[in-house]
Design a protein around this motif. Structure first.
Motif, PDB file in Angstrom:
ATOM      1  N   ALA A 198      17.218  -1.497  -9.596  1.00 11.74           N
ATOM      2  CA  ALA A 198      16.161  -2.507  -9.553  1.00 11.74           C
ATOM      3  C   ALA A 198      16.743  -3.921  -9.580  1.00 11.74           C
ATOM      4  CB  ALA A 198      15.191  -2.313 -10.716  1.00 11.74           C
ATOM      5  N   GLN A 199      17.791  -4.123 -10.376  1.00 10.95           N
ATOM      6  CA  GLN A 199      18.439  -5.435 -10.441  1.00 10.95           C
ATOM      7  C   GLN A 199      19.068  -5.798  -9.096  1.00 10.95           C
ATOM      8  OE1 GLN A 199      21.083  -4.660 -13.729  1.00 10.95           O
ATOM      9  NE2 GLN A 199      19.744  -5.693 -15.201  1.00 10.95           N
ATOM     10  N   LEU A 200      19.723  -4.839  -8.472  1.00 13.17           N
ATOM     11  CA  LEU A 200      20.343  -5.077  -7.167  1.00 13.17           C
ATOM     12  C   LEU A 200      19.276  -5.416  -6.124  1.00 13.17           C
ATOM     13  CD1 LEU A 200      22.985  -2.203  -7.123  1.00 13.17           C
ATOM     14  CD2 LEU A 200      23.465  -4.655  -7.246  1.00 13.17           C
ATOM     15  N   LYS A 201      18.177  -4.674  -6.154  1.00 12.71           N
ATOM     16  CA  LYS A 201      17.095  -4.921  -5.197  1.00 12.71           C
ATOM     17  C   LYS A 201      16.478  -6.300  -5.404  1.00 12.71           C
ATOM     18  CE  LYS A 201      15.597  -0.231  -4.135  1.00 12.71           C
ATOM     19  NZ  LYS A 201      14.460   0.705  -4.189  1.00 12.71           N
ATOM     20  N   LYS A 202      16.358  -6.718  -6.648  1.00 13.03           N
ATOM     21  CA  LYS A 202      15.801  -8.039  -6.956  1.00 13.03           C
ATOM     22  C   LYS A 202      16.722  -9.147  -6.429  1.00 13.03           C
ATOM     23  CE  LYS A 202      13.653 -10.551 -10.734  1.00 13.03           C
ATOM     24  NZ  LYS A 202      13.287 -10.526 -12.141  1.00 13.03           N
ATOM     25  N   GLN A 203      18.031  -8.970  -6.625  1.00 10.85           N
ATOM     26  CA  GLN A 203      18.987  -9.950  -6.111  1.00 10.85           C
ATOM     27  C   GLN A 203      18.918 -10.006  -4.588  1.00 10.85           C
ATOM     28  OE1 GLN A 203      22.776  -8.665  -7.574  1.00 10.85           O
ATOM     29  NE2 GLN A 203      22.425  -9.426  -9.646  1.00 10.85           N
ATOM     30  N   LYS A 204      18.808  -8.845  -3.978  1.00 12.23           N
ATOM     31  CA  LYS A 204      18.731  -8.756  -2.520  1.00 12.23           C
ATOM     32  C   LYS A 204      17.480  -9.477  -2.011  1.00 12.23           C
ATOM     33  CE  LYS A 204      18.312  -5.258   1.019  1.00 12.23           C
ATOM     34  NZ  LYS A 204      18.079  -3.855   1.281  1.00 12.23           N
ATOM     35  N   LEU A 205      16.355  -9.264  -2.681  1.00 12.83           N
ATOM     36  CA  LEU A 205      15.104  -9.921  -2.284  1.00 12.83           C
ATOM     37  C   LEU A 205      15.205 -11.437  -2.417  1.00 12.83           C
ATOM     38  CD1 LEU A 205      12.167  -9.793  -1.394  1.00 12.83           C
ATOM     39  CD2 LEU A 205      11.546  -9.447  -3.795  1.00 12.83           C
ATOM     40  N   LYS A 206      15.818 -11.910  -3.498  1.00  7.54           N
ATOM     41  CA  LYS A 206      15.981 -13.360  -3.677  1.00  7.54           C
ATOM     42  C   LYS A 206      16.818 -13.959  -2.547  1.00  7.54           C
ATOM     43  CE  LYS A 206      15.330 -13.776  -8.626  1.00  7.54           C
ATOM     44  NZ  LYS A 206      15.865 -14.269  -9.883  1.00  7.54           N
ATOM     45  N   LEU A 207      17.880 -13.254  -2.157  1.00  7.59           N
ATOM     46  CA  LEU A 207      18.706 -13.734  -1.049  1.00  7.59           C
ATOM     47  C   LEU A 207      17.896 -13.759   0.249  1.00  7.59           C
ATOM     48  CD1 LEU A 207      22.173 -12.060  -1.642  1.00  7.59           C
ATOM     49  CD2 LEU A 207      21.662 -14.487  -1.637  1.00  7.59           C
ATOM     50  N   LYS A 208      17.120 -12.708   0.489  1.00  2.00           N
ATOM     51  CA  LYS A 208      16.308 -12.641   1.704  1.00  2.00           C
ATOM     52  C   LYS A 208      15.306 -13.792   1.744  1.00  2.00           C
ATOM     53  CE  LYS A 208      14.824 -10.624   5.438  1.00  2.00           C
ATOM     54  NZ  LYS A 208      15.620 -10.617   6.647  1.00  2.00           N
ATOM     55  N   GLU A 209      14.683 -14.080   0.619  1.00  2.00           N
ATOM     56  CA  GLU A 209      13.736 -15.195   0.547  1.00  2.00           C
ATOM     57  C   GLU A 209      14.433 -16.521   0.825  1.00  2.00           C
ATOM     58  OE1 GLU A 209      12.103 -14.619  -3.354  1.00  2.00           O
ATOM     59  OE2 GLU A 209      10.561 -13.238  -2.620  1.00  2.00           O
ATOM     60  N   GLU A 210      15.627 -16.704   0.285  1.00  2.00           N
ATOM     61  CA  GLU A 210      16.394 -17.936   0.512  1.00  2.00           C
ATOM     62  C   GLU A 210      16.791 -18.057   1.986  1.00  2.00           C
ATOM     63  OE1 GLU A 210      18.438 -21.480  -0.857  1.00  2.00           O
ATOM     64  OE2 GLU A 210      16.771 -20.291  -1.574  1.00  2.00           O
ATOM     65  N   ILE A 211      17.206 -16.957   2.589  1.00  2.00           N
ATOM     66  CA  ILE A 211      17.562 -16.959   4.014  1.00  2.00           C
ATOM     67  C   ILE A 211      16.351 -17.345   4.848  1.00  2.00           C
ATOM     68  CG2 ILE A 211      18.186 -15.459   5.955  1.00  2.00           C
ATOM     69  CD1 ILE A 211      19.952 -13.887   3.871  1.00  2.00           C
ATOM     70  N   THR A 212      15.213 -16.747   4.548  1.00  2.00           N
ATOM     71  CA  THR A 212      13.982 -17.048   5.286  1.00  2.00           C
ATOM     72  C   THR A 212      13.588 -18.517   5.117  1.00  2.00           C
ATOM     73  OG1 THR A 212      13.226 -14.773   5.023  1.00  2.00           O
ATOM     74  CG2 THR A 212      11.552 -16.417   5.547  1.00  2.00           C
ATOM     75  N   ARG A 213      13.717 -19.010   3.903  1.00  2.00           N
ATOM     76  CA  ARG A 213      13.332 -20.404   3.627  1.00  2.00           C
ATOM     77  C   ARG A 213      14.226 -21.384   4.381  1.00  2.00           C
ATOM     78  NH1 ARG A 213      14.640 -24.476   0.298  1.00  2.00           N
ATOM     79  NH2 ARG A 213      16.326 -23.397  -0.764  1.00  2.00           N
ATOM     80  N   LEU A 214      15.509 -21.080   4.481  1.00  2.00           N
ATOM     81  CA  LEU A 214      16.456 -21.996   5.103  1.00  2.00           C
ATOM     82  C   LEU A 214      16.582 -21.824   6.617  1.00  2.00           C
ATOM     83  CD1 LEU A 214      19.347 -21.869   2.482  1.00  2.00           C
ATOM     84  CD2 LEU A 214      17.693 -23.702   2.839  1.00  2.00           C
ATOM     85  N   SER A 215      16.140 -20.684   7.119  1.00  2.00           N
ATOM     86  CA  SER A 215      16.265 -20.425   8.555  1.00  2.00           C
ATOM     87  C   SER A 215      15.333 -21.322   9.339  1.00  2.00           C
ATOM     88  CB  SER A 215      15.940 -18.967   8.874  1.00  2.00           C
ATOM     89  OG  SER A 215      16.908 -18.121   8.313  1.00  2.00           O
ATOM     90  N   PRO A 216      15.812 -21.814  10.484  1.00  2.00           N
ATOM     91  CA  PRO A 216      14.950 -22.620  11.343  1.00  2.00           C
ATOM     92  C   PRO A 216      13.756 -21.787  11.789  1.00  2.00           C
ATOM     93  CG  PRO A 216      17.214 -22.661  12.116  1.00  2.00           C
ATOM     94  CD  PRO A 216      17.138 -21.659  11.008  1.00  2.00           C
ATOM     95  N   GLN A 217      12.587 -22.374  11.747  1.00  2.00           N
ATOM     96  CA  GLN A 217      11.364 -21.680  12.143  1.00  2.00           C
ATOM     97  C   GLN A 217      11.243 -21.717  13.662  1.00  2.00           C
ATOM     98  OE1 GLN A 217       9.463 -20.056   9.891  1.00  2.00           O
ATOM     99  NE2 GLN A 217      11.023 -20.712   8.410  1.00  2.00           N
ATOM    100  N   THR A 218      10.855 -20.591  14.226  1.00  2.00           N
ATOM    101  CA  THR A 218      10.639 -20.544  15.668  1.00  2.00           C
ATOM    102  C   THR A 218       9.222 -20.993  15.974  1.00  2.00           C
ATOM    103  OG1 THR A 218       9.978 -18.222  15.515  1.00  2.00           O
ATOM    104  CG2 THR A 218      12.279 -18.668  16.049  1.00  2.00           C
ATOM    105  N   MET A 219       9.077 -21.642  17.095  1.00  2.00           N
ATOM    106  CA  MET A 219       7.762 -22.117  17.523  1.00  2.00           C
ATOM    107  C   MET A 219       7.014 -20.976  18.178  1.00  2.00           C
ATOM    108  SD  MET A 219       7.821 -25.224  16.520  1.00  2.00           S
ATOM    109  CE  MET A 219       6.531 -26.078  17.370  1.00  2.00           C
ATOM    110  N   HIS A 220       5.724 -20.822  17.856  1.00  2.00           N
ATOM    111  CA  HIS A 220       4.914 -19.775  18.467  1.00  2.00           C
ATOM    112  C   HIS A 220       4.008 -20.386  19.502  1.00  2.00           C
ATOM    113  CE1 HIS A 220       6.152 -16.647  15.691  1.00  2.00           C
ATOM    114  NE2 HIS A 220       6.076 -17.550  14.735  1.00  2.00           N
TER     115      HIS A 220
END
Length: 58
Positions: A36-58
């Protein structure tokens, strides 16, 4: 550190955690709290990646 290199580093850490989660889930001796701890760390990284990634225009 540039944004691009920072994102690459975060993605690398995410892959490492993903592998660690898979390995832990296959190992009968690893407790559920550790997984569960590993999954939580993984989710936090994924959220940070999503937040920092350039947004694509739709």
């Amino acid at each position: 550190m540039s944004l691009s290199s920072h994102l690459q580093e975060l993605k690398k850490k995410h892959r490492v955690l993903s592998d660690a989660v898979e390995e832990a889930q296959r190992s009968p001796g690893v407790d559920d709290l550790r997984v569960a701890q590993l999954k939580k760390q993984k989710l936090k990284l994924k959220e940070e990646i999503t937040r920092l990634s350039p947004q694509t225009m739709h």
